[in-house]
Enzyme design. Sequence first.
Site, PDB file in Angstrom:
ATOM      1  N   HIS A  85      -0.955   6.359 -31.727  1.00 16.58           N
ATOM      2  CA  HIS A  85      -0.061   6.413 -30.556  1.00 16.58           C
ATOM      3  C   HIS A  85       1.208   6.549 -30.820  1.00 16.58           C
ATOM      4  O   HIS A  85       2.127   7.482 -30.508  1.00 16.58           O
ATOM      5  CB  HIS A  85      -0.514   5.039 -29.647  1.00 16.58           C
ATOM      6  CG  HIS A  85      -1.799   5.129 -28.862  1.00 16.58           C
ATOM      7  ND1 HIS A  85      -1.953   3.852 -28.199  1.00 16.58           N
ATOM      8  CD2 HIS A  85      -2.845   5.611 -28.782  1.00 16.58           C
ATOM      9  CE1 HIS A  85      -3.333   4.161 -28.142  1.00 16.58           C
ATOM     10  NE2 HIS A  85      -3.552   5.163 -28.189  1.00 16.58           N
ATOM     11  N   TYR A  95       1.031   3.904 -20.026  1.00 19.01           N
ATOM     12  CA  TYR A  95      -0.099   2.745 -19.941  1.00 19.01           C
ATOM     13  C   TYR A  95      -0.566   2.514 -18.396  1.00 19.01           C
ATOM     14  O   TYR A  95      -1.474   2.698 -18.206  1.00 19.01           O
ATOM     15  CB  TYR A  95       0.267   1.650 -20.739  1.00 19.01           C
ATOM     16  CG  TYR A  95      -0.089   1.776 -22.244  1.00 19.01           C
ATOM     17  CD1 TYR A  95      -1.316   1.414 -22.728  1.00 19.01           C
ATOM     18  CD2 TYR A  95       1.060   2.014 -23.046  1.00 19.01           C
ATOM     19  CE1 TYR A  95      -1.476   1.609 -24.145  1.00 19.01           C
ATOM     20  CE2 TYR A  95       0.671   2.336 -24.285  1.00 19.01           C
ATOM     21  CZ  TYR A  95      -0.327   1.955 -24.852  1.00 19.01           C
ATOM     22  OH  TYR A  95      -0.840   1.996 -26.217  1.00 19.01           O
ATOM     23  N   GLU A 137       3.043  -1.180 -30.671  1.00 16.31           N
ATOM     24  CA  GLU A 137       3.885  -0.028 -30.928  1.00 16.31           C
ATOM     25  C   GLU A 137       5.130  -0.045 -30.599  1.00 16.31           C
ATOM     26  O   GLU A 137       6.127   0.662 -31.476  1.00 16.31           O
ATOM     27  CB  GLU A 137       3.292   1.002 -29.829  1.00 16.31           C
ATOM     28  CG  GLU A 137       1.975   1.282 -30.145  1.00 16.31           C
ATOM     29  CD  GLU A 137       0.895   1.665 -29.028  1.00 16.31           C
ATOM     30  OE1 GLU A 137       1.695   2.027 -27.926  1.00 16.31           O
ATOM     31  OE2 GLU A 137      -0.089   1.795 -29.053  1.00 16.31           O
TER      32      GLU A 137
END
Length: 405
Positions: A85, A95, A137
């Site tokens: 990602h 998201y 992330e």
Amino acid sequence: MASPKTLEIVTATVPVLEEHGVAITTVFYKNMFNEHPELLDIFNETNQKLGRQQTALATTVLAAAKHLDKLATLLPQVTQISHKHRALQILPEHYPIVGKHLIGAIKEVLGEAATDDIIDAWTEAYDEIASVFIQIEHGMYKEAMWQGFASFKVTKKEAVATDIAAFTVVPVDKSENKTGDDLANAQEIDLSKLTLTAGQYITVKTDPADSDHIALRHYSLYSASTDTGIQFAVRRDNRNEHHGLVSNYMHDQLEVGDTVLLSAPAGDFALNQDLVQQNDIPLVLMSAGVGVTPVLSMLEAQVSVNPKRPIIWVYACQNIAHHAFSDQVEALLEQAETVEKHIFYFESGQLLDAAWLETLPKPADVYVCGSMPFMESMIDGLVALDHGVDSVHYEPFGPKMSLGG
């Protein structure tokens, strides 16, 4: 943490969603891309057409839902996906878009069976799963060696097998006489200060003439050294009309002096550093085809740090013309003190199969890379022979295997 009611409902309905998983994700992608066509610049168009991305998403979400009360146990798999990602520049704002259309697809496919309680529970479950990915992330973006996609100039291009080209690139210097995107994407990147890890990959961003969308692809580093630049390899993919969009461009059109956009190296396929300096557990590097790329960088890293460690090199490919990096491998193996080398050419009837795997010593520190069928065959064989899952490391080329099994 998801509420007890949500855990109960999600656990009870996972089997239903597993039955309809690919149908749900197929509807999800169709609806999401209709509303957000710009996301086609992120998702792999080839994997979409072949249904691979749908299957990967379904298995990922459903496996995470099964472990909703103990997501920490899936941290290695979540981290592996999060590297992808970050490399693709998937951001927190993506998201909610995914969540909206995934829940919408569940409603559409299940119809009246998707009660309000079920939809509310899966909405909460998705938010819980998404928050874990976003948090991981966030740290990866902060630690990235550069931000977004930066311009690099090709300084070397070399055929290392019939279907594999090796590239060396260096950052575009802002002082160079560049214009347009090359200059706009130039960043201050000091190669001497980059610390690459053997086994990592870079992500190439291209704008193919025969596609309506940006195309992103991951390619493994074949060396962790930055002395001459960043080095990676690309296999030409001509299996059918859905393949080769980027690889053919890079083989046929990208030449020395041209520029290419790369995001910072990513990936967690790496040598177990606790064992690199030890000589009692041999290092087994096993690959097929272009899967040799990351394990070649591991071989280089091992012999540069500790050439006394026993090394077993295992490589399979179609024939001698497809044998990649043979000269580089030989030069590195000569630096090791104890080496076994096993080469398998499929056209000659040489099989790297379960029977041959029985010859490997135990314990061993095993690294496997290649196509999905090769990976699944090798891993299943090794596990069946009681090589512990902690001692078998892998990097499949293609959408990831099921998250958590």
